[in-house]
Design a protein around this motif. Structure first.
Motif, PDB file in Angstrom:
ATOM      1  N   GLY A  25       0.866  -1.176   0.000  1.00  0.00           N
ATOM      2  CA  GLY A  25       0.000   0.000   0.000  1.00  0.00           C
ATOM      3  C   GLY A  25       0.901   1.223   0.000  1.00  0.00           C
ATOM      4  N   LEU A  26       0.494   2.266  -0.677  1.00  0.00           N
ATOM      5  CA  LEU A  26       1.354   3.449  -0.759  1.00  0.00           C
ATOM      6  C   LEU A  26       0.694   4.653  -0.097  1.00  0.00           C
ATOM      7  CD1 LEU A  26       2.627   3.204  -4.447  1.00  0.00           C
ATOM      8  CD2 LEU A  26       3.836   2.522  -2.375  1.00  0.00           C
ATOM      9  N   GLU A  27       1.519   5.441   0.575  1.00  0.00           N
ATOM     10  CA  GLU A  27       1.075   6.725   1.104  1.00  0.00           C
ATOM     11  C   GLU A  27       1.824   7.784   0.310  1.00  0.00           C
ATOM     12  OE1 GLU A  27       1.848   6.764   5.304  1.00  0.00           O
ATOM     13  OE2 GLU A  27       0.741   4.896   5.615  1.00  0.00           O
ATOM     14  N   VAL A  28       1.080   8.569  -0.440  1.00  0.00           N
ATOM     15  CA  VAL A  28       1.722   9.589  -1.269  1.00  0.00           C
ATOM     16  C   VAL A  28       1.341  10.963  -0.744  1.00  0.00           C
ATOM     17  CG1 VAL A  28       1.957  10.553  -3.584  1.00  0.00           C
ATOM     18  CG2 VAL A  28       1.639   8.084  -3.289  1.00  0.00           C
ATOM     19  N   HIS A  29       2.369  11.750  -0.396  1.00  0.00           N
ATOM     20  CA  HIS A  29       2.140  13.128   0.042  1.00  0.00           C
ATOM     21  C   HIS A  29       2.355  14.050  -1.141  1.00  0.00           C
ATOM     22  CE1 HIS A  29       2.863  11.364   4.050  1.00  0.00           C
ATOM     23  NE2 HIS A  29       2.159  12.392   4.505  1.00  0.00           N
ATOM     24  N   VAL A  30       1.365  14.864  -1.440  1.00  0.00           N
ATOM     25  CA  VAL A  30       1.485  15.833  -2.525  1.00  0.00           C
ATOM     26  C   VAL A  30       1.399  17.230  -1.921  1.00  0.00           C
ATOM     27  CG1 VAL A  30       0.387  16.743  -4.600  1.00  0.00           C
ATOM     28  CG2 VAL A  30       0.479  14.271  -4.232  1.00  0.00           C
ATOM     29  N   GLU A  31       2.424  18.047  -2.151  1.00  0.00           N
ATOM     30  CA  GLU A  31       2.379  19.442  -1.688  1.00  0.00           C
ATOM     31  C   GLU A  31       1.501  20.241  -2.640  1.00  0.00           C
ATOM     32  OE1 GLU A  31       6.650  20.306   0.547  1.00  0.00           O
ATOM     33  OE2 GLU A  31       6.218  21.247  -1.372  1.00  0.00           O
ATOM     34  N   LEU A  32       0.477  20.870  -2.107  1.00  0.00           N
ATOM     35  CA  LEU A  32      -0.430  21.642  -2.952  1.00  0.00           C
ATOM     36  C   LEU A  32       0.212  22.989  -3.263  1.00  0.00           C
ATOM     37  CD1 LEU A  32      -3.718  20.735  -1.045  1.00  0.00           C
ATOM     38  CD2 LEU A  32      -2.801  19.679  -3.132  1.00  0.00           C
ATOM     39  N   LYS A 204       7.080  17.152  -7.901  1.00  0.00           N
ATOM     40  CA  LYS A 204       8.449  16.757  -8.229  1.00  0.00           C
ATOM     41  C   LYS A 204       9.012  15.901  -7.105  1.00  0.00           C
ATOM     42  CE  LYS A 204       9.535  20.850 -10.982  1.00  0.00           C
ATOM     43  NZ  LYS A 204      10.143  22.184 -10.942  1.00  0.00           N
ATOM     44  N   MET A 205       9.249  14.636  -7.402  1.00  0.00           N
ATOM     45  CA  MET A 205       9.778  13.748  -6.359  1.00  0.00           C
ATOM     46  C   MET A 205      11.153  14.211  -5.897  1.00  0.00           C
ATOM     47  SD  MET A 205       8.537   9.886  -7.347  1.00  0.00           S
ATOM     48  CE  MET A 205       8.928   9.157  -5.737  1.00  0.00           C
ATOM     49  N   GLU A 206      11.956  14.731  -6.833  1.00  0.00           N
ATOM     50  CA  GLU A 206      13.324  15.118  -6.460  1.00  0.00           C
ATOM     51  C   GLU A 206      13.346  16.359  -5.575  1.00  0.00           C
ATOM     52  OE1 GLU A 206      12.432  16.897 -10.495  1.00  0.00           O
ATOM     53  OE2 GLU A 206      11.978  15.077  -9.397  1.00  0.00           O
ATOM     54  N   GLU A 207      12.320  17.217  -5.665  1.00  0.00           N
ATOM     55  CA  GLU A 207      12.260  18.394  -4.790  1.00  0.00           C
ATOM     56  C   GLU A 207      11.399  18.131  -3.562  1.00  0.00           C
ATOM     57  OE1 GLU A 207      11.115  21.987  -6.752  1.00  0.00           O
ATOM     58  OE2 GLU A 207      12.837  21.980  -8.103  1.00  0.00           O
ATOM     59  N   GLY A 208      10.829  16.946  -3.491  1.00  0.00           N
ATOM     60  CA  GLY A 208      10.041  16.597  -2.315  1.00  0.00           C
ATOM     61  C   GLY A 208       8.611  17.107  -2.358  1.00  0.00           C
ATOM     62  N   SER A 209       8.162  17.668  -3.477  1.00  0.00           N
ATOM     63  CA  SER A 209       6.769  18.115  -3.525  1.00  0.00           C
ATOM     64  C   SER A 209       5.834  16.941  -3.805  1.00  0.00           C
ATOM     65  CB  SER A 209       6.566  19.247  -4.535  1.00  0.00           C
ATOM     66  OG  SER A 209       7.025  18.883  -5.809  1.00  0.00           O
ATOM     67  N   MET A 210       6.417  15.771  -4.073  1.00  0.00           N
ATOM     68  CA  MET A 210       5.646  14.534  -4.074  1.00  0.00           C
ATOM     69  C   MET A 210       6.515  13.488  -3.385  1.00  0.00           C
ATOM     70  SD  MET A 210       3.793  12.695  -7.233  1.00  0.00           S
ATOM     71  CE  MET A 210       2.898  11.182  -7.040  1.00  0.00           C
ATOM     72  N   ARG A 211       6.001  12.903  -2.299  1.00  0.00           N
ATOM     73  CA  ARG A 211       6.801  11.961  -1.519  1.00  0.00           C
ATOM     74  C   ARG A 211       6.016  10.661  -1.349  1.00  0.00           C
ATOM     75  NH1 ARG A 211       7.517  16.917   1.286  1.00  0.00           N
ATOM     76  NH2 ARG A 211       6.240  16.393   3.075  1.00  0.00           N
ATOM     77  N   VAL A 212       6.737   9.569  -1.476  1.00  0.00           N
ATOM     78  CA  VAL A 212       6.079   8.267  -1.456  1.00  0.00           C
ATOM     79  C   VAL A 212       6.641   7.412  -0.328  1.00  0.00           C
ATOM     80  CG1 VAL A 212       5.576   6.187  -2.789  1.00  0.00           C
ATOM     81  CG2 VAL A 212       5.800   8.387  -3.959  1.00  0.00           C
ATOM     82  N   ASP A 213       5.772   6.927   0.538  1.00  0.00           N
ATOM     83  CA  ASP A 213       6.157   5.930   1.533  1.00  0.00           C
ATOM     84  C   ASP A 213       5.451   4.632   1.168  1.00  0.00           C
ATOM     85  OD1 ASP A 213       7.410   8.020   2.865  1.00  0.00           O
ATOM     86  OD2 ASP A 213       5.719   8.377   4.193  1.00  0.00           O
ATOM     87  N   ALA A 214       6.177   3.521   1.289  1.00  0.00           N
ATOM     88  CA  ALA A 214       5.601   2.238   0.870  1.00  0.00           C
ATOM     89  C   ALA A 214       5.423   1.312   2.071  1.00  0.00           C
ATOM     90  CB  ALA A 214       6.514   1.578  -0.165  1.00  0.00           C
ATOM     91  N   ASN A 234      11.919   7.680   2.682  1.00  0.00           N
ATOM     92  CA  ASN A 234      13.109   8.212   2.023  1.00  0.00           C
ATOM     93  C   ASN A 234      13.273   7.679   0.603  1.00  0.00           C
ATOM     94  OD1 ASN A 234      15.387   9.899   2.081  1.00  0.00           O
ATOM     95  ND2 ASN A 234      16.732   8.141   2.399  1.00  0.00           N
ATOM     96  N   ILE A 235      12.149   7.571  -0.113  1.00  0.00           N
ATOM     97  CA  ILE A 235      12.178   7.104  -1.500  1.00  0.00           C
ATOM     98  C   ILE A 235      12.066   8.338  -2.393  1.00  0.00           C
ATOM     99  CG2 ILE A 235      10.891   5.800  -3.220  1.00  0.00           C
ATOM    100  CD1 ILE A 235       9.949   3.993  -0.855  1.00  0.00           C
ATOM    101  N   ASN A 236      13.104   8.578  -3.219  1.00  0.00           N
ATOM    102  CA  ASN A 236      13.161   9.862  -3.923  1.00  0.00           C
ATOM    103  C   ASN A 236      12.925   9.820  -5.421  1.00  0.00           C
ATOM    104  OD1 ASN A 236      13.733  11.296  -1.540  1.00  0.00           O
ATOM    105  ND2 ASN A 236      15.853  10.636  -1.647  1.00  0.00           N
ATOM    106  N   SER A 237      12.618   8.647  -5.949  1.00  0.00           N
ATOM    107  CA  SER A 237      12.328   8.574  -7.382  1.00  0.00           C
ATOM    108  C   SER A 237      11.518   7.312  -7.628  1.00  0.00           C
ATOM    109  CB  SER A 237      13.619   8.518  -8.201  1.00  0.00           C
ATOM    110  OG  SER A 237      14.274   7.286  -7.961  1.00  0.00           O
ATOM    111  N   LEU A 238      10.949   7.233  -8.837  1.00  0.00           N
ATOM    112  CA  LEU A 238      10.173   6.035  -9.168  1.00  0.00           C
ATOM    113  C   LEU A 238      11.058   4.807  -9.207  1.00  0.00           C
ATOM    114  CD1 LEU A 238       7.560   6.923 -11.919  1.00  0.00           C
ATOM    115  CD2 LEU A 238       7.243   6.584  -9.478  1.00  0.00           C
ATOM    116  N   SER A 239      12.298   4.951  -9.708  1.00  0.00           N
ATOM    117  CA  SER A 239      13.139   3.755  -9.775  1.00  0.00           C
ATOM    118  C   SER A 239      13.530   3.307  -8.362  1.00  0.00           C
ATOM    119  CB  SER A 239      14.355   3.987 -10.658  1.00  0.00           C
ATOM    120  OG  SER A 239      15.155   5.007 -10.127  1.00  0.00           O
ATOM    121  N   SER A 240      13.753   4.274  -7.450  1.00  0.00           N
ATOM    122  CA  SER A 240      14.025   3.883  -6.057  1.00  0.00           C
ATOM    123  C   SER A 240      12.830   3.149  -5.472  1.00  0.00           C
ATOM    124  CB  SER A 240      14.275   5.101  -5.167  1.00  0.00           C
ATOM    125  OG  SER A 240      15.330   5.862  -5.646  1.00  0.00           O
TER     126      SER A 240
END
Lengths: 487, 101
Positions: A25-32, A204-214, A234-240
């Motif tokens: 399950g994924l928790e995705v934080h999106v900065e508005l 932007k995952m690299e700027e942290g405006s979208m963050r994914v916890d798995a 601490n997952i910073n890209s889709l490949s990570s």
């Protein structure tokens, strides 16, 4: 709109043993991307000088009172509706914990009455991932850990910048419906596409405006139990994301295989080492003692407001793929890359201007990755029409297209300027016949040799014609003539 | 200390720990009695028939109190950082924290 999606390197992730099934399950934080923070008028801006976008409210000073940002609430509801959620009356709540990046000593979030519940998202491959909830909350400040080797566990002290504290977030919590690392990546990529289509975040995952916890666990295939999960941060890209999930799943399997079991904990993805590490586990981590925030009122959207939101939603990536697939006569997943790059309307307009859909898709996918430049749908359609009419070979088309992107202009003018003139097929007929009579051995090998020999000789004849025509002949036409002479 | 308190010593010790309070054994005993009294008072509500009564989120029944997304001045950084016990690189300097929240 033009954007790229980080698909990560095309590495094959070693899959987990067949006897096991992944449950993620994924928790995705999106900065508005509002102008101001969630509860105060400080700028919501990435990259400002440290501690310049702060005020008594977002610093948690005594007596400061929050007032919620209407634009953040609207963005949250829009994203909720785009994710097929029920948008409900909601209540803000205090999530109590002590951490230096959280100056109030509680995070204002939502608990048992979130804004959005019970939604879903379909990945481009058609897998439906249910969404449990998507709630509004505030971001924390940014910590920089100093000393040791830069890891949190060995830091000597931390430095805090509160510019990010109080920035509005939407946390989108999926159900544990994800079964492969690829599916997890597809879910996040699709969610990002929806966020970008709505223009509610730059995601932007690299700027942290979208963050994914798995949240990762495994179970014996065929079982429907939910085993102990670990939350990987601490997952910073889709490949990570893909690698972190695969690593964590294999770690769980090897624990079970040796008669051991994982413990429920938060783990950190270490990009360099390619592994997850246990965070020092805080006791009673889940004991946040949520209670309703007395300084904020409930949010109760009206029926009219929700209808207006539904009416204002743009066409989302899934619908864009379907529309393009139908217009171009391709499958919906094959339309994925064009939609991801934001070119679906351009493709549709080109097809509407009379171009062959399949060729349009091929050119955009393969030859326009660098952007559209000066190209317009009408100019592009003119080029594709010349190609399909046989006036230009595919190699010539590619060359003309590159020029059109750079400088604009019609395909006919550029082709003429480059000296690309359509070969008269009857002229080619004669050339092929001459070549056959002057190379009888090669011709016999072409007609009677095995497959490899025939292929080699086809290459020989085609090469000779290309040489004689300075590359202007159409390889497909040469092949047709050769085959017609063989029978 | 009475046996029949509504809260146990362990619960009070746990709450104290969550609040980062370092209590002595005597203080835990004292607060176990006091907090139990608070809980008991609140429990009197349980005697009421509250079926069909909605929770009160705001005493005046207000909803949707929001502000427009308009920028307001932040406060001066020097003034902010002057309040901090320790500062480095224009940031608040704090002891190392355990784990990521």
């Amino acid at each position: 709109m033009y954007y790229t999606v980080d698909r990560g390197p095309e590495v094959h992730e070693p899959s987990i043993p067949d006897a096991w099934e992944l449950v993620v399950g994924l928790e995705v934080h999106v900065e508005l991307s509002t102008k101001t923070k969630l509860f105060c008028g400080c700028a919501n801006h990435f990259g400002s000088e440290p501690n310049t976008n702060v005020c008594p409210t977002c610093l948690g000073l005594p007596g400061a009172l929050p007032v919620i940002n209407a634009a953040a609430v609207t963005s949250a509801m829009r994203l909720g509706r785009a994710l097929n959620c029920e948008v409900k009356p909601s209540v803000m709540a205090r999530k109590n914990y002590f951490y230096p990046d959280m100056p109030k000593d509680f995070q204002t979030s939502q608990y048992d009455q979130p804004t959005n519940e019970n939604g879903w998202l379909d990945t481009p491959a058609g897998v439906r991932i249910n969404i449990e909830r998507a709630h509004i909350e505030e971001d924390t400040g940014k910590s920089t850990h100093v000393g040791g080797d830069g890891r949190i566990s060995s830091a000597q002290y931390s430095l805090i910048d509160y510019n990010r504290a109080g920035v509005p977030l939407l946390e989108i919590v999926s159900c544990p419906d994800i079964r492969t690392a690829e599916e997890a990546k597809a879910y996040v990529a699709e969610l990002r596409g929806i966020v970008l289509a709505l223009d509610v975040s730059d995601a932007k995952m690299e700027e942290g405006s979208m963050r994914v916890d798995a949240n990762v666990s495994v179970r014996p295939r065929g079982s429907d139990e939910l085993r102990t999960r670990c939350e990987v941060k601490n997952i910073n890209s889709l490949s990570s994301l893909g690698r972190a999930i695969a690593y964590e799943a294999k770690r769980h399997i090897s624990l079970y295989d040796t008669g051991d079991r994982p413990i429920q904990e938060t783990r950190h993805w270490d990009e360099e080492a390619g592994r997850t590490r246990s965070g020092r586990s805080k006791e009673n981590e889940e004991d946040y003692r949520y209670f309703p925030e007395p300084d904020l009122t409930p949010l109760v959207p009206s029926v009219e407001e929700l209808e207006a939101i539904d009416a204002s939603l743009p066409e989302l990536p899934g619908a864009q793929r379907s529309a393009l697939a139908e217009a171009a006569g391709i499958s919906a997943p094959d339309a994925g890359l064009i939609v991801e790059r934001g070119h679906s309307q351009f493709a549709l307009d080109t097809i509407a201007a009379g171009a062959d859909g399949a060729r349009v898709v091929v050119h955009i996918n393969n030859n326009l990755a660098g952007g559209l430049g000066e190209l317009t749908p009408e100019l592009f359609a003119g080029l594709v029409q010349m190609e399909t009419a046989g006036d230009l070979t595919s190699t010539q088309t590619k060359t003309v297209l590159a020029q059109m992107v750079e400088s604009g202009g019609t395909a006919a003018d550029i082709a003429a300027a480059k000296g690309f003139e359509a070969m008269d097929t009857s002229e080619l007929d004669g050339m092929v016949d001459d070549l056959i009579s002057s190379h009888p051995d090669e011709w016999t090998r072409f007609c009677e040799g095995d497959e490899g020999d025939a292929k080699k000789m086809a290459g020989f004849f085609t090469g000779q014609i290309m040489k004689a025509t300075k590359g202007q002949a159409d390889g497909k036409v040469i092949a047709q003539i050769l085959n017609s002479r063989r029978s | 200390m009475a046996e029949s308190e509504s809260l146990s010593r362990d619960e009070v010790a746990h709450v104290a720990k969550l609040a980062l309070l370092d209590l002595t054994d005597e203080e835990i005993d004292l607060f176990t009695v006091q907090l139990s009294g608070v809980i008991d008072t609140a429990r009197e509500m349980n005697a009421l028939d509250l079926d069909g009564v909605q929770p009160t989120h705001h005493p005046l029944g207000l909803v949707n109190v929001m502000r427009a997304d308009e920028l307001r001045p932040s406060i001066d950084r020097d003034e902010v950082l002057a309040q901090a016990p320790a500062v480095e690189d224009d940031r608040f300097k704090v002891p190392p924290a355990l784990g990521e929240a």
